[in-house]
Design a protein around this motif. Structure first.
Motif, mmCIF file in Angstrom:
data_model
loop_
_atom_site.group_PDB
_atom_site.id
_atom_site.type_symbol
_atom_site.label_atom_id
_atom_site.label_comp_id
_atom_site.label_asym_id
_atom_site.label_seq_id
_atom_site.Cartn_x
_atom_site.Cartn_y
_atom_site.Cartn_z
ATOM 1 N N TRP A 53 -17.092 -26.996 -4.513
ATOM 2 C CA TRP A 53 -18.524 -27.165 -4.166
ATOM 3 C C TRP A 53 -19.194 -27.732 -5.255
ATOM 4 C CZ3 TRP A 53 -22.981 -25.029 -5.521
ATOM 5 C CH2 TRP A 53 -24.021 -25.455 -4.466
ATOM 6 N N PHE A 54 -19.243 -27.016 -6.114
ATOM 7 C CA PHE A 54 -20.249 -27.526 -7.440
ATOM 8 C C PHE A 54 -20.132 -28.938 -7.861
ATOM 9 C CE2 PHE A 54 -20.879 -28.093 -12.075
ATOM 10 C CZ PHE A 54 -21.951 -27.564 -12.197
ATOM 11 N N VAL A 55 -18.878 -29.591 -7.755
ATOM 12 C CA VAL A 55 -18.559 -30.865 -8.246
ATOM 13 C C VAL A 55 -18.986 -31.594 -7.086
ATOM 14 C CG1 VAL A 55 -16.739 -32.363 -8.453
ATOM 15 C CG2 VAL A 55 -16.696 -30.366 -9.631
ATOM 16 N N ILE A 56 -18.830 -31.449 -5.882
ATOM 17 C CA ILE A 56 -19.068 -32.270 -4.839
ATOM 18 C C ILE A 56 -20.776 -32.426 -4.487
ATOM 19 C CG2 ILE A 56 -18.962 -32.824 -2.166
ATOM 20 C CD1 ILE A 56 -16.100 -31.299 -2.584
ATOM 21 N N ILE A 110 -6.573 -42.795 -14.714
ATOM 22 C CA ILE A 110 -6.452 -41.955 -13.590
ATOM 23 C C ILE A 110 -7.766 -42.284 -12.609
ATOM 24 C CG2 ILE A 110 -6.463 -39.667 -12.404
ATOM 25 C CD1 ILE A 110 -4.619 -38.735 -14.733
ATOM 26 N N VAL A 111 -8.879 -42.248 -13.286
ATOM 27 C CA VAL A 111 -10.208 -42.321 -12.743
ATOM 28 C C VAL A 111 -10.265 -43.784 -12.225
ATOM 29 C CG1 VAL A 111 -12.411 -42.648 -13.185
ATOM 30 C CG2 VAL A 111 -11.171 -40.928 -14.308
ATOM 31 N N ALA A 112 -9.683 -44.924 -13.071
ATOM 32 C CA ALA A 112 -9.592 -46.069 -12.429
ATOM 33 C C ALA A 112 -8.794 -46.506 -11.322
ATOM 34 C CB ALA A 112 -9.131 -46.871 -13.634
ATOM 35 N N VAL A 128 -13.863 -37.514 -9.516
ATOM 36 C CA VAL A 128 -12.304 -37.456 -10.113
ATOM 37 C C VAL A 128 -12.526 -36.725 -11.518
ATOM 38 C CG1 VAL A 128 -10.473 -38.723 -11.091
ATOM 39 C CG2 VAL A 128 -11.561 -39.429 -8.945
ATOM 40 N N CYS A 129 -13.504 -36.988 -12.297
ATOM 41 C CA CYS A 129 -13.833 -36.087 -13.437
ATOM 42 C C CYS A 129 -13.917 -34.558 -13.161
ATOM 43 C CB CYS A 129 -14.894 -36.833 -14.331
ATOM 44 S SG CYS A 129 -14.514 -38.305 -15.184
ATOM 45 N N GLY A 130 -14.719 -34.342 -12.326
ATOM 46 C CA GLY A 130 -15.079 -33.043 -11.670
ATOM 47 C C GLY A 130 -13.828 -32.438 -11.325
ATOM 48 N N ALA A 131 -13.138 -32.963 -10.457
ATOM 49 C CA ALA A 131 -11.806 -32.522 -10.068
ATOM 50 C C ALA A 131 -10.857 -32.076 -10.998
ATOM 51 C CB ALA A 131 -11.079 -33.510 -8.967
ATOM 52 N N MET A 132 -10.639 -32.901 -12.376
ATOM 53 C CA MET A 132 -9.922 -32.626 -13.301
ATOM 54 C C MET A 132 -10.493 -31.274 -14.061
ATOM 55 S SD MET A 132 -9.248 -36.275 -15.475
ATOM 56 C CE MET A 132 -8.719 -37.565 -14.261
ATOM 57 N N ASN A 172 -18.986 -35.668 -15.895
ATOM 58 C CA ASN A 172 -19.281 -36.843 -16.816
ATOM 59 C C ASN A 172 -18.495 -36.900 -17.928
ATOM 60 O OD1 ASN A 172 -20.561 -35.297 -18.394
ATOM 61 N ND2 ASN A 172 -22.406 -35.792 -17.764
ATOM 62 N N ASN A 173 -17.393 -36.330 -18.243
ATOM 63 C CA ASN A 173 -16.529 -36.567 -19.271
ATOM 64 C C ASN A 173 -15.031 -36.472 -19.013
ATOM 65 O OD1 ASN A 173 -15.062 -35.949 -21.803
ATOM 66 N ND2 ASN A 173 -16.794 -34.864 -22.608
#
Length: 556
Positions: A53-56, A110-112, A128-132, A172-173
């Motif tokens: 939830w934090f990422v979304i 993977i992001v791309a 996607v970055c947050g999911a990682m 963002n990383n």
């Protein structure tokens, strides 16, 4: 009839022998109490849901860094290489001085790929970055569970979720956060293999070894630094022989040599194969691509002054204690104290030749060896501890393991007061982290330990904000309020804190970005400059970190 005459009424010989009985089976052990397994597992599931939830819901508020523009472009070009079956090699066409192809592309591609599926760039990238990052917390749970059971898994996962310099970068990383998760994945697989190494009929051995190789390859496709795992595995093998050489003779010796040789010939090629498939620079430069990458990354050409311990130092000429000091000042106090306590306990056990879990030594090596490499190689470092952030999960895993084991031993030995004292100290320490992170949200990456006065004093003596991440908030404000300052249909702007492209993603389509001349609106980190009037500032604990200014009408 039997050929033996038996007097009627007398027992036969067979009557004296009781019928065979089935061997008695031990009753199954009772299930563990609900608070030993089900409770920590439920809490871990809840934690993963909260972090998702934090990422979304919150990821978009963490801004973007100006690294993201280059990393995103790099990933898109690498994906074109694959989609064109190797024909499009534009990923090689970056300026030489940024060494972009020499950077691994494993996470960026993977992001791309997901951007290709959605047709959208920046929000997809954030998700996607947050999911990682969330997957890294999941792997941390697996590693903690391996070392200290369900409560160890929960404690380790919670420690990583509450580590501000991890969570604050998740959206963002696409480099350091995925690297930390991938390196942790290797660590978990190796710890699991160590526990199962001597089991007589270990199934799926080749698959286990191949999984380790694939995980190393994936990590190395993000940053080539991950190849240090081969050094760690070498130290692990050396430690095994030091510990067991006296008892290995004859067939046992030959079997162990065969097992270790088999492990090497499975892990190494698998690692190189996966690394190459996710990093086409190696495919297009099979001869010296890996060597060139190691050379350029070990002495990266970024030569600037940075603030460290109250002084300006050159990023290419850092003091020897740069990395270890950053791990202390940038980490929550309980993590540092428990890691140091565990290190002391391990050293004492080794000196006294006590029996200990060899996996703890591997975790210790996972923490110490990279730091020693940074010191010896005099590596170029900046942005705080992010280049060696992958060491932090090792610290957290060691801290969670010793905490849970000490608490369990204290309860088992009747010292409940000590056990609750340890739990209370850990909870209070993490409460400080939550409060400090909330004060500087959404810039949790700038967290500092109370040892250096938290953010209030720490940011005066060390690097703090990461690469203009405040710019997005400034651009969002400008998008909502610009009409109060102009009637122009196509107002011009320039983002002088990062890339115009990143700011434009949060501005209406009618905005025009310019690189030269006098734009109507400017986004800066410092003073707006002659001819401009400041109309808004993003403020962090009383300090202006990003400013929006408009061209003064008398000049315009």
């Amino acid at each position: 009839m039997s050929d033996v005459d038996v007097e009627p009424g007398l027992p036969t010989p067979s009557d004296d022998i009781p019928p065979p009985q089935a061997p008695a089976q031990a009753p199954p052990p009772p299930p563990p109490p609900w608070w030993q397994v089900r409770l920590p597992n439920a809490l871990t599931g809840l934690l993963l849901l909260l972090m998702s939830w934090f990422v979304i819901a919150q990821g978009r508020f963490h801004g973007r860094t100006y690294d993201e523009y280059m990393q995103d472009d790099y990933g898109a070009r690498v994906l074109k290489f694959y989609l064109s079956w190797g024909e499009d090699r534009s990923f090689l066409d970056f300026p030489d001085y940024i060494y972009m192809p020499q950077h691994g592309s494993g996470a960026e591609v993977i992001v791309a790929f997901f951007q290709h599926l959605t047709g959208e760039v920046w929000q997809t990238r954030t998700m996607v970055c947050g999911a990682m990052g969330v997957l890294g917390i999941l792997v941390m749970w697996l590693a903690g569970r391996e070392m200290a059971g369900p409560w160890g898994g929960f404690a380790a996962a919670l420690g990583l979720a509450l580590y501000p310099r991890y969570t604050g970068q998740m959206p963002n990383n696409s480099k350091d956060i995925p690297l930390a998760g991938a390196m942790l994945l290797v660590l978990w697989l190796v710890l699991r293999l160590m526990r199962r190494w001597s089991q007589p009929d270990r199934k799926h051995e080749v698959l286990e070894l191949a999984a380790i190789g694939a995980a190393i390859g994936f990590a190395a496709s993000i940053r080539v630094t991950s190849l240090l795992w081969f050094g760690l595995l070498g130290l692990l093998a050396l430690g095994y022989w030091v510990r067991n050489w006296r008892r290995l003779r004859g067939p046992a010796l030959r079997a162990e040599l065969s097992n270790q040789f088999s492990a090497a010939i499975v892990i190494a090629p698998t690692a190189y194969l996966v690394m190459s498939l996710l990093w086409p620079y190696l495919l297009t430069n099979p001869g010296d691509g890996l060597k060139a990458s190691i050379s350029s990354m070990s002495k990266y050409d970024w030569n600037h002054d940075i603030m460290f311990a109250g002084s300006w130092v050159r990023s290419t000429d850092l003091p020897w204690d740069f990395a270890p000091r950053w791990l202390i000042v940038g980490s929550p106090l309980p993590v540092v104290l428990l890691t140091l306590a565990a290190a002391v306990a391990l050293v004492v056990a080794l000196v006294r030749r006590q029996t200990l879990d060899g996996r703890l030594l591997l975790i210790g090596a996972y923490i110490v060896v990279p730091i020693l490499m940074v010191i010896v190689a005099q590596a170029t470092l900046y942005n705080g501890l992010r280049h060696f952030l992958f060491v932090v999960p090792g610290m957290l895993l060691l801290a969670a393991t010793v905490l849970v084991r000490w608490v369990r031993q204290s309860f088992d030995s009747g010292r409940a007061v000590l056990a609750w004292a340890l739990i209370g100290a850990a909870v209070l320490g993490q409460a400080e982290v939550v409060v400090s992170s909330a004060r500087i949200y959404p810039y949790e990456y700038s967290y500092f330990s109370p040892l250096v006065g938290s953010y209030d004093r720490g940011h005066l003596n060390y690097e703090n904000l990461y690469y203009g991440s405040c710019t997005r908030a400034a651009a969002v404000w400008m998008a909502e309020n610009y009409q109060q300052y102009t009637d122009e249909a196509n107002p011009t702007f320039r983002d002088e804190n990062q890339w115009n492209t990143l700011a434009k993603a949060d501005l209406p389509d009618n905005f025009v970005d310019i690189g030269d001349g006098q734009p109507l609106f400017r986004i800066t980190s410092g003073e707006p400059g002659a001819g401009y009037r400041e109309i808004h500032a993003e403020v962090l604990l009383g300090e202006k970190i990003c400013r929006v200014s408009v061209l003064d009408p008398t000049v315009y």
